[in-house]
Design a protein around this motif. Structure first.
Motif, short mmCIF file in Angstrom:
data_model
loop_
_atom_site.label_atom_id
_atom_site.label_comp_id
_atom_site.label_asym_id
_atom_site.label_seq_id
_atom_site.Cartn_x
_atom_site.Cartn_y
_atom_site.Cartn_z
N MET A 5 4.94 -1.94 1.27
CA MET A 5 6.28 -1.36 1.44
C MET A 5 7.29 -2.45 1.78
O MET A 5 8.38 -2.51 1.22
N THR A 8 8.15 -4.59 -1.14
CA THR A 8 9.06 -3.91 -2.07
C THR A 8 10.48 -3.89 -1.54
O THR A 8 11.43 -4.15 -2.27
N LEU A 12 13.62 -5.56 -3.30
CA LEU A 12 14.78 -4.78 -3.72
C LEU A 12 16.06 -5.36 -3.15
O LEU A 12 17.06 -5.48 -3.84
N SER A 13 16.00 -5.69 -1.86
CA SER A 13 17.25 -6.17 -1.25
C SER A 13 17.62 -7.51 -1.86
O SER A 13 18.79 -7.82 -2.04
N VAL B 23 2.95 4.11 -5.79
CA VAL B 23 3.40 3.82 -4.42
C VAL B 23 4.68 2.99 -4.46
O VAL B 23 5.65 3.29 -3.77
N ILE B 24 4.67 1.96 -5.31
CA ILE B 24 5.87 1.13 -5.41
C ILE B 24 7.07 1.98 -5.84
O ILE B 24 8.16 1.90 -5.26
N VAL B 27 8.14 4.20 -2.92
CA VAL B 27 8.79 3.42 -1.87
C VAL B 27 10.19 2.99 -2.33
O VAL B 27 11.17 3.13 -1.60
N ALA B 28 10.28 2.53 -3.57
CA ALA B 28 11.55 2.01 -4.04
C ALA B 28 12.59 3.10 -4.23
O ALA B 28 13.75 2.92 -3.90
N TYR B 32 13.00 3.90 0.41
CA TYR B 32 14.04 2.91 0.65
C TYR B 32 15.43 3.55 0.71
O TYR B 32 16.18 3.30 1.67
#
Lengths: 427, 295
Positions: A5, A8, A12-13, B23-24, B27-28, B32
């Motif tokens: 997590m 990821t 992303l950031s 999962v990715i 999460v994304a 998030y």
């Protein structure tokens, strides 16, 4: 799992900040293509197409894409795009309604290009400069005038025993009296209103140089606002006189006068094409100056409703080309403004173009009246007010209080409560 | 380390590899943004000029009369809507489950059909049906039920009724399909035995059908509750929240805060989280009231 997590999230950031960095420099780059967003195919899109043709004569290399989007969706896309920090997918030039302009300029200070050196701001109608400038800089190229008029059916008015002269220099109270007579003689209502839209109130208070907020554009000015109080009382008088046909959207609004259910439409001049839609009523319409408020000493027979201006996005490739396009067309081309009137009926706010043969044309639909000359004259009388950043937020509060007022709540309580609520909710 | 352990480990890794993409993705695109929205709800300001203001937004919720109106409207829809939809859906599904009924599949299709129409399209149609000169008013006036047209959209009371009618039309068939499918699973011999014992249709319905459908009723009531708390399209397209916020829902208020007024995404996120909280609380209550002990 947690590591995954975390990775990821970091990834992303990293992506998003990288994206932001790239686009910031894109604005500097030249481009041979620009994109423009506007919303009304028969009005501002048509105007842009006319400008595009005019510009192409001297600048054949620049490709100009004019994209039609609903106004609401332009606002959504701008807000989400600018807020996420990426300008991907945003246009070079965007049309923004004047009531919303300050809120955008305030919310995204670096997003729009400073056009102070590109156009001569004093060439435009004074009341347009408040909404389109920020912090002493000119960001917008003022476009259409929302100058208002009192459109009415001459045949129905005559049936009720009134002549055109009787409509010069009247107050809203006179308007209600005429409306009652018209209803008694012809059975027609005076006007059609959407209870969710306080455009009529906006027209009234701007005619007296007042708005929902004080000069600074932020402090709500409701409780002690005499013009607003009189506007509310006048609105209720209209409802009580039973001369209002309610509508709930634009198409019902238009059909109310196209069907002949109402004898008048006090509104902005952009309604002209919609009134003309009904060919069978040709020659039966005329436009008088907007009624003024009886109790407000500085109320005039001119006001504004809506109106919009063009803005250039700073961080999208092609910003300079876009600014050049605006400066050579809406910023200086007098002939273009004549074409806009002749072809589309769009009244601009560029002062040097406020005269010319297009303004002098008699309009057969309006019984030979030179309506554009009249509108141009009234445009110069529109009192300048600061729409501020909260016009629609305050209006939503007022819409509720208006319902309470119509149901019998005292006017002073209505405005005091609205003031309290606005102060609590707006930052 | 023995072979069993490493095999176990290998299996675990293969398992993780299989689900890692999902999962990715989750999460994304779920966790998030949810986290970001939570952070956003502690910030305040116009557009991109956001700064941390701690719990200010949450305090503002309690003094915000528009929010209060939006919540009470939404709960009014909930209180009327969900029971009406569930009872109507149950009733129709039992009628349509009768094997002696002719044209059964026609009726089923007809009642389910609204659920596949686009939310915006049906809202626009309803807006015109219920407008002042619309078909509904003309029909009622021709039947002499009413003398004056009802202001379905522009009157605060009738606007609420219009929304409720529209939503009921759209969603009743959806619940009905769930009931119908689980009715097929009830053994007919139970009803046969009940009839032999002298139970009439009412007793059969309340003593056999409803108890056996209980899990599915719980499921539909929770999904309907969540759906109603998020109601947006109908209100946006039929009344725009008006007249005077009379039909405004929480979701529409979030839209207004983000896009209609000067954009205040921080406060809009706070209001969004208030819906999350309400859904959690209501779902827990529904589980406690209607669920099995281990449900």
């Amino acid at each position: 799992m947690w590591v995954l997590m975390l990775v990821t999230v970091l990834l992303l950031s990293a992506c998003s900040s990288g994206g932001g960095g790239n686009t910031a420099s894109e604005g500097e780059k030249a481009s041979n293509e620009i994109t423009i967003w506007a919303w009304d195919p028969s009005f501002n899109i048509a105007a842009l197409n006319t400008a595009k043709e005019a510009y192409a004569k001297d600048h054949p290399d620049l490709k100009i894409n004019i994209v039609e989007n609903a106004q609401d969706s332009i606002i959504q896309k701008l807000n989400t795009g600018l807020n996420s920090g990426t300008t991907n997918g945003l246009p070079n030039i965007v049309l923004i309604e004047d009531y919303r302009a300050q809120s955008f300029l305030n919310a995204y200070p670096d997003a729009f290009k400073d056009l102070s050196s590109i156009i001569n701001a004093s060439d435009f109608a004074d009341y347009k400069l408040g909404p389109t400038s920020f912090d002493g800089k000119q960001y917008g190229v003022p476009f259409d005038s929302g100058v208002t008029g009192f459109y009415y059916r001459t045949d129905l008015l005559e049936e009720a025993g009134y002549k055109a002269e009787d409509l010069q220099d009247i107050t809203w109270d006179d308007y209600i009296q005429i409306g009652k007579d018209v209803k008694a003689k012809t059975g027609k209502d005076s006007l059609t209103l959407d209870p969710n839209d306080l455009g009529l109130i906006r027209m009234m208070i701007q005619s007296a140089g007042k708005w929902y907020s004080a000069e600074d554009g932020k402090t709500p000015d409701l409780a002690g606002n005499e013009a607003l109080k009189e506007a509310f009382i006048t609105y209720k008088k209209m409802m009580d006189a039973n001369i209002v046909k309610l509508n709930s959207d634009w198409s019902q609004f238009v059909s109310a006068f196209n069907n002949g259910d109402v004898y008048s439409v006090p509104t902005g001049n952009w309604i002209t094409p919609s009134i003309r839609q009904e060919a069978s009523q040709s020659g039966k319409w005329a436009v008088a100056p907007l009624p003024k408020m009886a109790g407000q000493a500085n109320s005039v027979h001119a006001s504004n409703l809506g109106g919009s201006s063009f803005y250039v996005m700073n961080n999208v490739a092609g910003a300079d080309e876009a600014a050049d396009f605006l400066s050579k067309t809406f910023g200086s081309d007098e002939q273009l403004y004549q074409d806009l009137l002749n072809k589309i009926g769009a009244i601009g706010t560029y002062k040097p173009a406020a005269e010319g043969e297009a303004f002098e044309q008699a309009d057969d639909y309006f019984g030979g009246q030179k309506i554009f000359a009249d509108f141009a004259k009234w445009t110069q009388e529109i009192p300048s007010v600061n729409y501020g950043v909260n016009t629609y937020a305050i209006e939503d509060i007022l819409v509720v209080e208006m319902q309470n007022f119509l149901n019998g709540k005292a006017i002073d309580d209505v405005l005091a409560d609205a003031q309290k609520q606005a102060e609590a909710q707006l930052n | 380390m023995n072979t069993g352990d490493s095999l176990q480990k290998k299996n675990n890794l293969t398992g993780w590899a299989f689900i890692s993409l999902a999962v990715i993705g989750i999460v994304a695109f779920y966790f998030y943004p949810m986290l970001q929205a939570l952070l956003l709800s502690f910030k305040s300001g116009v557009g991109a000029n956001l700064e941390f203001t701690g719990l200010d937004n949450y305090k503002r919720l309690f003094i915000d009369t528009t929010f209060r109106t939006a919540v009470s409207n939404t709960f009014l829809y909930l209180i009327i809507q969900v029971p009406v939809m569930i009872i109507l859906g149950l009733f129709i599904s039992v009628l349509l489950n009768d094997s002696t009924l002719r044209f059964r599949s026609f009726f089923r299709t007809a009642i389910f059909l609204p659920c596949v129409t686009s939310l915006v399209a049906y809202s626009v149609v309803f807006k015109y049906l219920f407008s002042a000169d619309g078909m509904v008013n003309q029909f009622l006036m021709n039947l002499h039920v009413i003398a004056e047209p009802i202001q379905w959209i522009t009157d605060p009371f009738w606007a609420k009724i219009t929304i409720i009618i529209a939503v009921t039309w759209r969603w009743t068939g959806y619940n009905m399909i769930f009931y119908l499918s689980s009715l097929q699973n009830i053994d007919q011999s139970i009803y046969e035995a009940a009839r032999i014992d002298g139970a009439n249709a009412f007793t059969q319905f309340f003593k056999i059908t409803v108890p056996l459908l209980k899990p599915i009723i719980l499921f539909t009531s929770i999904t309907s509750t969540i759906g109603t708390l998020q109601i947006f399209d109908e209100i946006m397209n039929i009344t725009k929240g008006g007249p005077g916020n009379a039909t405004m829902s929480i979701s529409q208020y979030i839209y207004n805060l983000s896009f209609k007024y000067s954009p205040d995404f921080g406060y809009a996120a706070t209001v969004s989280y208030s819906i999350v909280l309400m859904i959690i609380v209501l779902s827990i209550i529904q589980f406690k009231v209607a669920g099995d002990k281990n449900g």
